[in-house]
Design an enzyme around this catalytic site. Structure first.
Site, PDB file in Angstrom:
ATOM      1  N   GLY A 285       0.844  -1.189   0.000  1.00 31.22           N
ATOM      2  CA  GLY A 285       0.000   0.000   0.000  1.00 31.22           C
ATOM      3  C   GLY A 285       0.875   1.234   0.000  1.00 31.22           C
ATOM      4  O   GLY A 285       0.992   1.954  -0.986  1.00 31.22           O
ATOM      5  N   CYS A 354      -6.534  23.075  17.731  1.00 30.84           N
ATOM      6  CA  CYS A 354      -6.378  23.524  19.118  1.00 30.84           C
ATOM      7  C   CYS A 354      -5.760  22.409  19.957  1.00 30.84           C
ATOM      8  O   CYS A 354      -6.388  21.869  20.878  1.00 30.84           O
ATOM      9  CB  CYS A 354      -7.733  23.949  19.671  1.00 30.84           C
ATOM     10  SG  CYS A 354      -7.598  24.870  21.212  1.00 30.84           S
TER      11      CYS A 354
END
Length: 429
Positions: A285, A354
């Site tokens: 992959g 954040c």
């Protein structure tokens, strides 16, 4: 890296600054020709080795309809690990017979969906799944073809979160405790299951072929035992996990050398046990798409802490690349619009989420940055788009394929409206 006459980073003949202007940022850019050549090189290697083989693209690395279609066009089967990946492959037009369904906890609904869709192979991970598939096959009047996933006890030298072949793993039938032999016996007794071989996968981002060779040797012994039991074995799937180069400190073994060592080990062991040579399957992959992908960001704010650190913020972050937070991954970043300029300072590339841990690249030597510059982070083709999130309600980025100077939008950028589309407000009291 390719630099054009404007001093800009170029991918697939396309100016990355122009791509950022046309499609916005953050933006995943994939070099389509590079992906196709990676696949074709694998085919050439197997043909030169003179064995029956199958290459199954591990869609978890990067799964979109366009990527599924590309892999199918290049003669690959698809390895999926969820109903969502299976649905994507089917929607892309990939024949179900060419799909291999993995996963350690496929739900009953996913198993039903797979059997009803005529998925070619289920890679069975545990006794519960084996019994469920036998029951579903009986109810549908079908014989379900399977491979048994084995945990061979080989510990890859990689991050412990992406090591999967050792004994202490959630994946597969344990070899050391005898689970593997019991699983083969159960498969032999299951009337609606036809077990055609074995599977293992020892981990990811592996640089040394010795682990794959050791796993191949153990798997050949088990394969021969299965043949002697009367199982209709013809396949030995040795997984993937071939590493790629993220930074100059990475020195991966060429995949052709991996395959040569693995095939040699299988030939030697199979000959020793006196059983027929199996078809050798692999599941790459990352090694197909990892280096083909680049993420483009627009530079925003800066924070310079004298004698401590220089922070440079971009308009993405852990929502499109959580791999540093997850695996302590390292990347190379360049200023796509200033490729001809000399690096002046080293910057830590921070995201806009954040979180203090929202860092994309810890250390990037760059030219003097300005708001609006285009930053490119290289080798983000695997496990980046696949792991995008809506943290802080940030929309998912767009994805483009580039080739021969042309770009194609293969995933549209989400909008704020897309982010709230499935929300439902409280009813008025």
């Amino acid at each position: 890296m390719e630099i054009n006459e404007r001093g800009h980073l170029q991918i697939g003949g396309c100016d990355t600054v122009d791509l950022a202007t046309q499609y916005g940022t953050p933006l995943f850019v994939y070099d389509e020709a590079f992906i196709r050549e990676q696949i074709r090189a694998l085919h050439r290697t197997f043909r030169e080795l003179g064995v029956n083989y199958e290459i199954s693209y591990a869609t978890k690395a990067f799964c979109t309809m366009a990527m599924c279609q590309l892999a199918h066009q290049e003669g690959l089967t698809l390895d999926v690990v969820s109903g969502g990946e299976l649905y994507t492959a089917l929607k892309a037009g990939v024949p179900a017979a060419n799909i291999r369904f993995h996963g350690n906890n496929k739900t009953l609904a996913e198993l039903e969906f797979g059997v009803a869709s005529n998925v070619g192979i289920f890679v069975v991970d545990n006794f519960v799944e084996l019994a469920a598939l036998n029951d579903i096959g009986q109810r549908h009047g079908k014989t379900v073809q399977v491979l048994l996933r084995i945990a061979p006890g080989i510990e890859a030298h990689t991050h412990h979160y992406i090591s999967t072949g050792q004994q202490d793993s959630k994946f597969g039938f344990d070899l050391e405790s005898g689970q593997a032999e019991r699983a083969m016996a159960a498969a032999l007794d299951a009337e609606s299951v036809r077990c055609i071989g074995l599977h293992c996968h020892i981990g990811s981002q592996i640089f040394d072929p010795s682990g794959h060779v050791a796993a191949a040797e153990l798997m050949c012994e088990l394969y021969a035992a299965g043949v002697r039991m009367g199982l209709p074995f013809s396949v030995l799937n040795l997984g993937g996990g071939f590493g790629i180069r993220y930074t100059q400190d990475d020195h991966p073994t060429p995949v052709a050398d991996y395959l040569g060592a693995m095939v040699a080990a299988v030939r030697k062991e199979i000959d020793r046990y006196g059983v027929g040579m199996p078809s050798i399957w692999i599941e790459p992959g990352r090694s197909i798409v990892g280096a083909a992908g680049t993420t483009l960001y627009t530079v925003g704010s800066q924070k310079v802490i004298p004698d401590v650190r220089n922070f440079l913020a971009v308009d993405g972050g852990m929502t499109d690349n959580p791999r540093l937070a997850l695996y302590d991954a390292e990347y190379v970043a360049v200023m796509a619009n200033k490729m001809a300029e000399r690096a002046e300072e080293t910057w830590t590339i921070a995201g806009k989420c954040c979180e203090s841990g929202d860092i994309v690249v810890r250390s990037a030597p760059l030219p003097e940055p300005q708001m609006g510059d285009i930053l490119a982070v290289l080798a983000t083709g695997a496990y980046n788009y696949s792991m995008v999130s809506h943290y802080n309600r940030i929309p998912h980025p767009a994805v483009v394929f580039v080739r021969d100077g042309k770009s194609r939008l293969v995933v549209e950028r989400e909008t704020w409206e897309d982010v709230v589309r499935l929300d439902r407000p409280l009813e008025a009291e």
